[in-house]
Design an enzyme around this catalytic site. Structure first.
Site, PDB file in Angstrom:
ATOM      1  N   CYS A 145      17.577  13.628 -30.761  1.00  0.00           N
ATOM      2  CA  CYS A 145      16.750  13.052 -31.557  1.00  0.00           C
ATOM      3  C   CYS A 145      15.501  13.580 -31.942  1.00  0.00           C
ATOM      4  O   CYS A 145      14.561  13.288 -32.773  1.00  0.00           O
ATOM      5  CB  CYS A 145      16.391  11.372 -30.898  1.00  0.00           C
ATOM      6  SG  CYS A 145      17.942  10.582 -30.603  1.00  0.00           S
TER       7      CYS A 145
ATOM      8  N   HIS B 215      18.018   5.354 -38.106  1.00  0.00           N
ATOM      9  CA  HIS B 215      18.052   6.565 -36.906  1.00  0.00           C
ATOM     10  C   HIS B 215      18.988   7.596 -37.316  1.00  0.00           C
ATOM     11  O   HIS B 215      19.970   7.817 -36.419  1.00  0.00           O
ATOM     12  CB  HIS B 215      17.933   5.971 -35.711  1.00  0.00           C
ATOM     13  CG  HIS B 215      17.696   7.169 -34.731  1.00  0.00           C
ATOM     14  ND1 HIS B 215      17.163   8.410 -35.024  1.00  0.00           N
ATOM     15  CD2 HIS B 215      18.098   7.498 -33.391  1.00  0.00           C
ATOM     16  CE1 HIS B 215      17.225   8.984 -33.805  1.00  0.00           C
ATOM     17  NE2 HIS B 215      17.658   8.499 -32.723  1.00  0.00           N
TER      18      HIS B 215
ATOM     19  N   CYS C 163      11.511  10.643 -28.219  1.00  0.00           N
ATOM     20  CA  CYS C 163      12.421  11.016 -26.995  1.00  0.00           C
ATOM     21  C   CYS C 163      13.736  11.509 -27.405  1.00  0.00           C
ATOM     22  O   CYS C 163      14.103  11.569 -28.511  1.00  0.00           O
ATOM     23  CB  CYS C 163      12.745   9.706 -26.339  1.00  0.00           C
ATOM     24  SG  CYS C 163      13.416   8.311 -27.364  1.00  0.00           S
TER      25      CYS C 163
END
EC number: 2.3.1.16
Length: 418
Positions: A89, A374, A405
């Site tokens: 990510c 996302h 993160c």
């Protein structure tokens, strides 16, 4: 960490609308989403980048260097150097930091990334692949007949969606961390609700109008829910711990699998003024961290990187005017904040400074990943562009911290100032 002390600048870029997987962008692949962003960014600024650093998290057999394929299929000059990077990510935050480390004062680049969760590719198992590849080398009818026996062992490979080492998904790991740190369900739902509310407040003010462009007949983000409420969120059942009675992570306080792409400009000091956008900020410093997954939590590396970055720059939490922490899960954000306020944790990190109480009122004022979506490879660039624009609106001399993160116990954070 910015060891070079070069003067590196960032400028807000553009992104596609973000939509839920297998919906409006299901027929659009990762390369086409990437091409759309590169084209729009070049057209808007009338500037060709020297570099494109681009990434995606979910691999595909149709490309290996998606950055280069996207450049060659776009209006960006073929002479542009393009490379692909990945760190789950944190991918497009990492691509930004890589360009920051590489660029000369006279160079400019585009960093970013993409994810097309609608087009996650299934493959063949390694044994089945080897079995198929043997066929052209076989000679004789009986050898080929014998080869056919392998058909009964034919096996597809379906990406499992879990960490290779632990065998658990990000949601399962986040659930474990939340229970260990006593992050309750109501607090998670409140943070999720706040993400949606902040998004719509920003949208009503036109905040996203020059950050998002219509793409593939999709005009705007389609994941944010204007009519959600704490009561509605409270009706959702836990997803990652359904048996113990202690599960708190739901579809409402977690991010959804998302399709989309995003880019951000990175420039040396001699090139930043060529960008027409008014949304510019200096990249002051950055930090990365890796942690023991089982001991700390797979998404907890920012709680190590943030204090180190702030101490190095003689800052407390409240000295930062804007906090942008990626919302993989509401529990992960709250777990990070819990660690940041825990003196025992800070001692473990190795910082000696008194950081103070975390100013949650400064967190994600325009909504974040729970509301917006996302797409793994695109999230870092999306957050950076929002952060840079918000800093511009706040006025000169304001500081922001961006934190993303990543799977594997990794993560990256950046300090930005306008």
């Amino acid at each position: 960490m910015n060891n070079s002390k070069k003067e590196i600048w960032l400028a807000s870029g553009l992104r596609t609308p973000f939509v839920k997987e297998n919906k409006e962008l299901e027929s659009i692949g990762a390369v086409d989403l990437s091409v759309a962003v590169l084209n729009q960014m070049k057209r808007k600024e009338q500037l060709n980048p020297d570099y494109v650093a681009w990434g995606t998290v979910v691999p595909n057999l149709e490309y290996s260097n998606i950055a280069r394929d996207a450049v060659l299929e776009s209006e960006v000059n073929d002479e542009t150097i393009a490379f692909t990077t990945t760190m789950a990510c944190s991918t497009s935050l990492l691509s930004t930091l890589q360009l920051a480390s590489m660029l000369k004062d006279t160079e400019v680049g585009i960093a970013g990334g993409v994810e097309s969760m609608s087009n996650v590719q299934m493959g063949l198992s390694n044994k089945t692949s080897k079995w198929i590849k043997r066929f052209p080398k076989l000679k004789g009818f009986f050898n080929k007949l014998k080869w056919l026996g392998g058909l009964f062992k034919f096996k597809l490979y379906i990406p499992p969606g879990v960490n290779r080492v632990t065998g658990k998904s990000m949601g399962q790991h986040a659930e474990i961390t939340a229970q260990r740190l006593n992050i309750d369900r109501e607090a998670q739902d409140k943070l999720a609700l706040r993400s949606h509310q902040n998004y719509f407040k920003a949208k009503e003010k036109g905040f996203f109008e020059d950050l998002v462009f219509p793409a593939f007949n999709v005009l705007e983000d389609l994941i944010p829910r204007k009519n959600t409420s704490l009561e509605k969120l409270g009706t959702l059942k836990p997803v990652f711990d359904r048996k113990s009675g202690n599960g708190t992570l739901t579809a409402g306080n977690s991010t959804l699998f998302t399709d989309g792409a995003a880019g951000v400009w990175v420039a040396g000091k001699d090139r930043i003024d060529e960008l027409k956008t008014g949304y510019k900020a200096q990249l002051v410093d950055w930090e990365m961290a890796g942690v023991n997954i089982e001991e700390e939590g797979i998404l907890m590396s920012p709680s190590f990187a943030i204090p180190r970055l702030l101490e190095r720059n003689n800052l407390t939490y409240d000295d930062v005017d804007l906090w942008e922490i990626h919302e993989a899960f509401a529990s992960q954000v709250l777990s990070t904040i819990s660690n940041l306020e825990n003196k025992t944790h800070l001692k473990k990190v190795g910082t000696a400074s008194e950081m103070g109480k975390f100013p949650i009122e400064k967190l994600n004022p325009n909504g974040s990943s729970i509301a917006i979506g996302h797409p793994f490879g695109a999230t870092g660039a999306r957050i950076l562009s929002q952060t840079i624009k918000e800093l511009h609106q706040m006025g000169k001399g304001k500081k922001a911290l961006v934190s993303v993160c990543a799977d594997g116990g990794l993560g990256a954070v950046a300090l930005i100032e306008n």
